[in-house]
Enzyme design. Sequence first.
Site, PDB file in Angstrom:
ATOM      1  N   LYS A 154       0.580  -0.965  -0.185  1.00 30.37           N
ATOM      2  CA  LYS A 154       0.115  -0.010   0.064  1.00 30.37           C
ATOM      3  C   LYS A 154       1.126   1.297   0.392  1.00 30.37           C
ATOM      4  O   LYS A 154       1.768   1.024   0.287  1.00 30.37           O
ATOM      5  CB  LYS A 154      -0.922  -0.066   1.511  1.00 30.37           C
ATOM      6  CG  LYS A 154      -1.645  -1.468   1.060  1.00 30.37           C
ATOM      7  CD  LYS A 154      -2.824  -0.542  -0.105  1.00 30.37           C
ATOM      8  CE  LYS A 154      -4.316  -2.651  -0.434  1.00 30.37           C
ATOM      9  NZ  LYS A 154      -4.513  -3.113   0.927  1.00 30.37           N
TER      10      LYS A 154
HETATM   11  C1  PLP Z   1      -5.478  -3.611   0.696  1.00 34.19           C
HETATM   12  C2  PLP Z   1      -6.662  -3.770   0.360  1.00 34.19           C
HETATM   13  C3  PLP Z   1      -7.662  -4.575   1.464  1.00 34.19           C
HETATM   14  C4  PLP Z   1      -7.741  -5.101   3.115  1.00 34.19           C
HETATM   15  O1  PLP Z   1      -6.250  -4.641   3.296  1.00 34.19           O
HETATM   16  P1  PLP Z   1      -5.391  -5.620   4.618  1.00 34.19           P
HETATM   17  O2  PLP Z   1      -4.512  -4.789   5.408  1.00 34.19           O
HETATM   18  O3  PLP Z   1      -4.170  -6.510   3.292  1.00 34.19           O
HETATM   19  O4  PLP Z   1      -5.968  -6.543   5.547  1.00 34.19           O
HETATM   20  C5  PLP Z   1      -9.337  -4.113   1.064  1.00 34.19           C
HETATM   21  N1  PLP Z   1      -9.787  -3.686   0.651  1.00 34.19           N
HETATM   22  C6  PLP Z   1      -8.581  -2.740  -0.800  1.00 34.19           C
HETATM   23  C7  PLP Z   1      -9.867  -2.586  -2.312  1.00 34.19           C
HETATM   24  C8  PLP Z   1      -7.989  -3.157  -0.635  1.00 34.19           C
HETATM   25  O5  PLP Z   1      -6.966  -2.991  -1.574  1.00 34.19           O
END
Ligand code: PLP
Length: 365
Positions: free
Chosen positions: A184
């Site tokens: 992210k």
């Molecule tokens: C990354 C992501 C999540 C979940 O995040 P995690 O920290 O990996 O559990 C949820 N929704 C979207 C659209 C994402 O890209």
Amino acid sequence: MKNEILLDAPNLGELEKEYLIKCIDSTFVSTAGPFIPEFEEKFAKYVGTKRAVSVQSGTAALYMALYELGIGPGDEVIVPVITFIASVNPIMYLGATPVFVDVDPETWNIDPKEVEKAITKNTKAIIPVHLYGNPCDMDGLMYISKKYGIPIIEDATESLGATYNGKMTGTFGILNAFSFNGNKIMTTGGGGMITTNDEEKAEHIKFLINQARDASRGYYHPEIGFNYRMTNLEASLGLAQLERLEEFLNKKRRFAKIYMENLQDVKEIKFQKEYENAESSWWLTSIKINSDKSISEIQSELKEKGIPTRRIFVPIVEFPPYQKFKTSNYKNAYEIYERGLNLPSSTVNGYDSIKFVAEELKNVI
Ligand SMILES: *Cc1c(COP(=O)(O)O)cnc(C)c1O
């Protein structure tokens, strides 16, 4: 061009090392320690909400938001049909029903008109996803939310730093979710955050994720709780990354600009579009390519040149647990899936690498 080109790798440096060492030296590496409240306070301040509650993942953030709203069996939750699976799985954990709607062909985001059509007396929440960092039509969605009295939970896991009408994503919904997974915009290794202006809900979630422990009575648990707390180690990393967030956002936005400037005369390429009053975080610059070559052919030709790319998320109704929830042909979503691609956007890349990718993409098409 000798440096490896990366799609979404994290950007870690000296500041992260410094804070991590400080954390280790303090011996507070677990779920108590001073980095946690500091990270939450600074994050809330940055985003512009009264509160931020740290959790173990973005998935846990979405789960707790739905749980706090009391969503359960028989309840319907409206979600876009193209997103990462983690937007949807928490609905299933609670025994509720996901209602999938099509997206806008230009912005790739949930279409408020489709949302309104999907509302029934059982609709209990709407989860707009700011896909690849691009803010949804929040004017349209907030209008519907007010008109029908249905709360919004923003999935802002990909859009930290993105704005709509000058306001950050993650401030519009009643409870909103961020992720600090390694791919992210900023990372804590793994982790998430819930943002809200509702102090009571923030306090209640904070209590629930700590095994619903009423510490004033020792180990006393008046409700069924969870262990979804972030660790101090993760928060130390988060604090360092938060201090560098503007640097990351500036770089991502500059990458998108470089791609656009270098590919604007390629008629086969269309960029994911921002709403006029929105500014994307450009977590991943994403395009649609209308050429005779298939997307996988284009991908493998780019791979030979050392350029990693990724297909757009598969429409969720393709997956076995979700096939029974298919209620339309989702024309726009399937077209984006068939023709779309994420381009290298890791802030570890240099600007010359991004230019190289654009040039090679032009050659391949
Ligand atoms: C990354 C992501 C999540 C979940 O995040 P995690 O920290 O990996 O559990 C949820 N929704 C979207 C659209 C994402 O890209």
